[in-house]
Design a protein around this motif. Sequence first.
Motif, PDB file in Angstrom:
ATOM      1  N   UNK A   1      56.160  44.037  11.241  1.00  0.00           N
ATOM      2  CA  UNK A   1      56.600  42.944  12.102  1.00  0.00           C
ATOM      3  C   UNK A   1      57.290  41.897  11.244  1.00  0.00           C
ATOM      4  N   UNK A   2      58.502  41.554  11.583  1.00  0.00           N
ATOM      5  CA  UNK A   2      59.148  40.512  10.810  1.00  0.00           C
ATOM      6  C   UNK A   2      58.431  39.189  11.017  1.00  0.00           C
ATOM      7  N   UNK A   3      58.679  38.294  10.100  1.00  0.00           N
ATOM      8  CA  UNK A   3      57.959  37.029  10.140  1.00  0.00           C
ATOM      9  C   UNK A   3      58.107  36.331  11.477  1.00  0.00           C
ATOM     10  N   UNK A   4      59.322  36.352  11.999  1.00  0.00           N
ATOM     11  CA  UNK A   4      59.548  35.612  13.239  1.00  0.00           C
ATOM     12  C   UNK A   4      58.647  36.111  14.354  1.00  0.00           C
ATOM     13  N   UNK A   5      58.420  37.399  14.358  1.00  0.00           N
ATOM     14  CA  UNK A   5      57.633  37.942  15.454  1.00  0.00           C
ATOM     15  C   UNK A   5      56.182  37.493  15.356  1.00  0.00           C
ATOM     16  N   UNK A   6      55.794  36.997  14.194  1.00  0.00           N
ATOM     17  CA  UNK A   6      54.452  36.473  14.109  1.00  0.00           C
ATOM     18  C   UNK A   6      54.358  35.174  14.888  1.00  0.00           C
ATOM     19  N   UNK A   7      55.510  34.674  15.201  1.00  0.00           N
ATOM     20  CA  UNK A   7      55.580  33.460  15.973  1.00  0.00           C
ATOM     21  C   UNK A   7      55.316  33.854  17.417  1.00  0.00           C
ATOM     22  N   UNK A   8      54.080  34.094  17.746  1.00  0.00           N
ATOM     23  CA  UNK A   8      53.785  34.738  19.020  1.00  0.00           C
ATOM     24  C   UNK A   8      54.221  33.921  20.218  1.00  0.00           C
ATOM     25  N   UNK A   9      54.307  32.646  20.020  1.00  0.00           N
ATOM     26  CA  UNK A   9      54.662  31.833  21.182  1.00  0.00           C
ATOM     27  C   UNK A   9      56.069  32.161  21.660  1.00  0.00           C
ATOM     28  N   UNK A  10      56.831  32.888  20.841  1.00  0.00           N
ATOM     29  CA  UNK A  10      58.171  33.264  21.244  1.00  0.00           C
ATOM     30  C   UNK A  10      58.204  34.407  22.247  1.00  0.00           C
ATOM     31  N   UNK A  11      57.155  35.214  22.255  1.00  0.00           N
ATOM     32  CA  UNK A  11      57.225  36.459  23.011  1.00  0.00           C
ATOM     33  C   UNK A  11      57.073  36.199  24.505  1.00  0.00           C
ATOM     34  N   UNK A  12      58.002  36.713  25.274  1.00  0.00           N
ATOM     35  CA  UNK A  12      57.869  36.595  26.728  1.00  0.00           C
ATOM     36  C   UNK A  12      57.037  37.759  27.221  1.00  0.00           C
ATOM     37  N   UNK A  13      57.528  38.956  26.921  1.00  0.00           N
ATOM     38  CA  UNK A  13      56.883  40.121  27.468  1.00  0.00           C
ATOM     39  C   UNK A  13      57.168  41.275  26.530  1.00  0.00           C
ATOM     40  N   UNK A  14      56.244  42.194  26.458  1.00  0.00           N
ATOM     41  CA  UNK A  14      56.524  43.354  25.630  1.00  0.00           C
ATOM     42  C   UNK A  14      56.355  44.604  26.484  1.00  0.00           C
ATOM     43  N   UNK A  15      57.157  45.571  26.187  1.00  0.00           N
ATOM     44  CA  UNK A  15      57.119  46.805  26.943  1.00  0.00           C
ATOM     45  C   UNK A  15      56.748  47.950  26.021  1.00  0.00           C
ATOM     46  N   UNK A  16      56.041  48.895  26.559  1.00  0.00           N
ATOM     47  CA  UNK A  16      55.825  50.129  25.830  1.00  0.00           C
ATOM     48  C   UNK A  16      56.735  51.158  26.464  1.00  0.00           C
ATOM     49  N   UNK A  17      57.316  52.004  25.655  1.00  0.00           N
ATOM     50  CA  UNK A  17      58.239  52.974  26.198  1.00  0.00           C
ATOM     51  C   UNK A  17      57.648  54.370  26.065  1.00  0.00           C
ATOM     52  N   UNK A  18      57.478  55.036  27.185  1.00  0.00           N
ATOM     53  CA  UNK A  18      57.034  56.429  27.196  1.00  0.00           C
ATOM     54  C   UNK A  18      58.150  57.264  27.784  1.00  0.00           C
ATOM     55  N   UNK A  19      58.583  58.247  27.070  1.00  0.00           N
ATOM     56  CA  UNK A  19      59.623  59.149  27.587  1.00  0.00           C
ATOM     57  C   UNK A  19      60.726  58.362  28.275  1.00  0.00           C
ATOM     58  N   UNK A  20      61.273  57.407  27.563  1.00  0.00           N
ATOM     59  CA  UNK A  20      62.397  56.618  28.074  1.00  0.00           C
ATOM     60  C   UNK A  20      62.036  55.742  29.254  1.00  0.00           C
ATOM     61  N   UNK A  21      60.764  55.646  29.600  1.00  0.00           N
ATOM     62  CA  UNK A  21      60.422  54.758  30.711  1.00  0.00           C
ATOM     63  C   UNK A  21      59.706  53.538  30.153  1.00  0.00           C
ATOM     64  N   UNK A  22      60.084  52.402  30.726  1.00  0.00           N
ATOM     65  CA  UNK A  22      59.512  51.169  30.215  1.00  0.00           C
ATOM     66  C   UNK A  22      58.305  50.769  31.034  1.00  0.00           C
ATOM     67  N   UNK A  23      57.235  50.401  30.348  1.00  0.00           N
ATOM     68  CA  UNK A  23      56.089  49.874  31.082  1.00  0.00           C
ATOM     69  C   UNK A  23      55.667  48.579  30.423  1.00  0.00           C
ATOM     70  N   UNK A  24      55.334  47.619  31.233  1.00  0.00           N
ATOM     71  CA  UNK A  24      54.877  46.372  30.651  1.00  0.00           C
ATOM     72  C   UNK A  24      53.549  46.609  29.952  1.00  0.00           C
ATOM     73  N   UNK A  25      53.454  46.090  28.766  1.00  0.00           N
ATOM     74  CA  UNK A  25      52.230  46.240  28.008  1.00  0.00           C
ATOM     75  C   UNK A  25      51.167  45.363  28.654  1.00  0.00           C
ATOM     76  N   UNK A  26      50.104  45.996  29.101  1.00  0.00           N
ATOM     77  CA  UNK A  26      49.099  45.187  29.778  1.00  0.00           C
ATOM     78  C   UNK A  26      47.760  45.910  29.722  1.00  0.00           C
ATOM     79  N   UNK A  27      46.760  45.197  29.355  1.00  0.00           N
ATOM     80  CA  UNK A  27      45.418  45.771  29.331  1.00  0.00           C
ATOM     81  C   UNK A  27      45.306  46.940  28.367  1.00  0.00           C
TER      82      UNK A  27
END
Lengths: 645, 590
Positions: free
Chosen positions: A2-28
């Motif tokens: 993770x680059x340093x900036x990404x440690x700046x968690x307050x920047x992150x809006x949403x993260x997605x996990x990608x399975x077989x080209x499909x995006x899913x919101x990372x949750x739980x």
Amino acid sequence: MVPLQARCWSYVIVSYAVFDEKKKTLFGQLKKYPEKLVIHCKDLRVFHFCLRYTKEEEVKRIVSGIIHHTQAPKLLKRLFLFSYATAARNSPATDPKKHAVMFDTLQDWCRELERTKGNMKYKAVSVNEGYKVCERLPAYFVVPAPLLEEDIEFFQGRGIPIWCWSCHNGCALLKMSALPKEQDDSMSQIQKNFSDRIYRTVHRPPYETAKTEDLSSNFLSLQEIQMAYSKFKQLFLIDNSTEFWDTDIKWFSLLESSSWLDIIRRCLKKAVEIIECLEAQNMNVLLLEDNASDLCCLVSSLAQVMMDPHCRTVFGFQSLVQKEWVMGGHCFLDRCNHLRQSDKEEVPVFLLFLDCVWQLVHQHPPAFEFTETYLTVLSDSLYIPIFSTFFFNSPHQKDMNVGKESQDSQSRPLNLLTVWDWSVQFEPKAQTLLTNPLYVEKPKLEKVQRKGTHFKHQRQLSLPLTQSKSSPKRGFFREETDHLIKNLLGKRISKLINSSEELQDGFREFYDGWHSRPPSYQGLLLPHLEGPEIKVWAQRYLRWIPEAQILGGGGVATMSKLLEMMEEVQRLQEKIEARHHSQEALQAEAASPLRTSGRLSSLFPFALLQRHSSKPVLPTSGWKALGDEDDLAKREDEFVDLGDV
Amino acid sequence: MAAESVHGPSRVQLLRPGSLLKFIPEEILIHGQDFRLLRVGFEAGGLEPQAFQVTMAIVQARAQNSPAQQYAGITLSQAGQSSDSRKPPIPLLETIEDWETERKKQAARGWRVSTVNERFDVATSLPRYFWVPNRTLDSEVRRAFGHFHQGRGPRLSWHHPGGSDLLRCGGFYTASDPNKEDIRAVESMLQAGHSDVVLVDTMDELPSLADVQLAHLRLRALCLPDSSVAEDKWFSALEGTRWLDYTRSCLRKASDISVLVTSRVRSVVLQERGDRDFNGLLSSLVQLLSAPEARTLLGFQSLVQREWVAAGHPFLTRLGGSGASEEAPVFLLFLDCVWQLLQQFPAEFEFSEFFLLALHDSVRVPDTLTFLRDTPWERGKQSGQFNNYTQVYTPGFPGAGNSINPQLSVWDWNLRYSNKQILQFRNPGYDPEHCPDSWLPRQQPSFMVPGPPSSVWLFSRGSLTPLNQLCPWRDSPSLLAVSSRWLPRPAISSESLADQEWGLPSHWGACPLPPGLLLPGCLGPQIRLWRRCYLRGRPEVQMGLSAPTISGLQEELSHLQELLRKWTPRISPEDHSKKRSPNTILSQSR
């Protein structure tokens, strides 16, 4: 990874996990581990991480870490801000007063009253010292002189007019938070009597008649702003270029359907309406809102930026934000959702303000001491957790948490950094990008200059001589040709023109009147509000999109030429000054950041996507300062990092 | 002027040439072609007769067929002064010397000027001279050109210093039945001595002429000051005109082609059926993108003269002057593309937005022949170039009594603009240091080894498809002749053509471009509306023009330098030597 900036968690809006080209919101909890992670950031950057070659336990650690940091609600005290401040306790603090008026003392308010010549009718009060009356309001503020202290305390600071700013003609911009809604008849009777008394105080001479603008009922709602921005930002959070090409054809209608630009227009228009009251009708304006801390801040600071040239300098603008937003009790903590507690409260009101100011900067560049880059880095700074400026809901909350008020005298108050000290974030070289070399400073000199240049440009080639205006309601001819036409067609035409002008309402007349005169950069400044004039803040929204890069192009190209010429002018001026002493002026050959780098990309100074790239000139978060203290970063790891994961 | 409408007390009448005014007007609205709306009001009482006369005079003036005749009474004072020996400001490419000079300037060594069309007997729409490969004989040229639509065979447009050649030609004339030798001539002209040949289907993904015309009409309706579009619906209305979309497709295609030209040594042939509209547009844009020379004031004007005026773009028809239905402002679309480049690369162009505006407006000013004729032949006929060619029949053009001085061209700017305005044609932000003339030295292709081309490609829909042969006649009909619209559309690759061509993976980001090459941004938010051109009828737009900009700074600079120069005697000699630098900087940017 993770680059340093990404440690700046307050920047992150949403993260997605990608399975077989499909995006899913990372949750739980995840059942399956993703091949790819996509992280969307608040500054509209998109990060892709490939996890295909990462060990499963590593993936698990990373994913749960991200979920923890970006979704779990946090406690204020556990924000990185405090870890940083504790660690940096011993480093010397710069005096924040050098960069802005902080408005945390009575003197600051008195000086502001003097500056705006409002001290005859308004007084600074210290009734809320120690936040005895109300936790929403700052310790010191300004109210109409005849207002009694009991009245301020009566509804805990609600229902009383609080001074924002005084116009040169003595009219003032005031704000007021609404009284709580009461079902009880007797209570509402008391409220009614109270407000009647307050209004009488304000309406009595020497006060001008006041106009009340209720911002919570017939203006924008926070939900509208939130929805528009979330639609708008999706236009720029692009995962791959194919997606981007597809939107091109529909670009303008997508843009329009987000209605973000329309909201900007409405805010600017509201500010112009208020200015018309203050300036043309000589009326006080009283802004009314539930808490007087969202749209009140927005509209009143916009009006001040347009009316008060002081607010267009860097120092003045920073003081304005300090006065209207930080001390005005804008709930930065909730509106930025730093604690991830409620998405409903997350509304980009301050960003909307910056976007409105950007429109002004873009339309009238010489009137501002700062550049669009300044606004862009300021909007980024909202989420940098080493500055305290934008991390509290009110000055009270800040004071409570930094230990100013704590009885424990052994621990010194925390050394929280203010965002206004740009040297914390940027090297001097990079800071030159924040000030506008074309800023028109001295009013006297400027007047002469403007007259000259204006006249020349007025007779631009290819300009029509006869003008018409866009609506038949307005006059037929421009002032310029007025004379000619009158002579030509006799008095009847002038009668016609006059009669058509009578139809105009005050606002239209004021707006058109201002725009038909050459702009005065040291006076009142109004924005253009027409459809094509409100634009996308391209620097902020496009800077991380590789496809948007124009090598050797963009505004930077002009800027570099400008800086070069400015340097030249400065050198020559120095030479001329030095001629009396017949000694050569010492020339500090400070190379500007733009000069040396040859062909720059339009994304400069943010992303540099060339193959032979160096690091961006403007780091996008405060990590430069942090990088110097390696052990601090590690210590911080232990302090906050995933103790419970 | 496009149209007038007259408002009566309660009525509105649209006036077309020849229509009769039915009542005494209260107000005339004149919709200008140049995005202006003129509004003249009359009021009852005493003025009616004049109102009627004025209106009828306007209608009659519009009824005149040609803009040239319309202005027959107007004499231009400056036009009369010029003597015959006067040198045009820009080589007009009407003589063989002009072509030879230009060829040498481009260092196109494998090419020569052909005189085969000197009497316009190959094609009237072609210039009298053009460039063909050294090895091709004039007789071969004549035969080969016969197999192209309207006789417009392959000619050199521009020789890239790296070795590539950009050619343009009309569509293959499929009905003809060329013999083997003709085919060989055609092929060797297309091949131009390169082993790698790319045929570009010009029209694919570009709008049709009718599309351009419709978009321009819609844009004009939107931008006129009396348009009634609500502020918050403005952007979708703008999108609805599709004008910006067409601008984008032109830019994207041009940028792809310039990648083809710069990335490898090859022959790139632009092929459009008529070869008189979009070929000129693309070829000019490619040169603007890849040649710093074309971005200078002089270079741009000669580019327009060569690729548009001399190449036979039917200006009169396309701008609606001939009354024919084929009106389509392709040239204005081109100017819009150039403006997009100008605003994306503000330091790379020597000319300013005002120059483009001046050119935009000159298109309809009937004081020179440049934009008032459809072909070089018609232009030459009028200017009396062929007086010594008795074979050429000169019909009764009102040559002698005409007000237009045939010696003048649109490039004589002082006809229409004051010196002060002409000074503003220069872009003060131009930074020529950024475009060094050092080209990547590449081996010149050898013209001694003709041989069949080793690879032939068709560039269509953003990607290269291999072709079996260059010409359609031998075995099977050409893909181009069959109409490429039937080609299956390949999936858009996420890699840009630049990355494919330089063989670099796309995730590396943009590649290190060859010096001098510009790749424009074509994303939705990057293609903008040329406000100063289209919205200038609106009062609010005009006000923004007076802002002190770079030019203000430059004035201050020269003022300070002037001051210093006066004081020079008082300054010590060593100081004097240092003072040189500002002067040189200024002279570079001037």
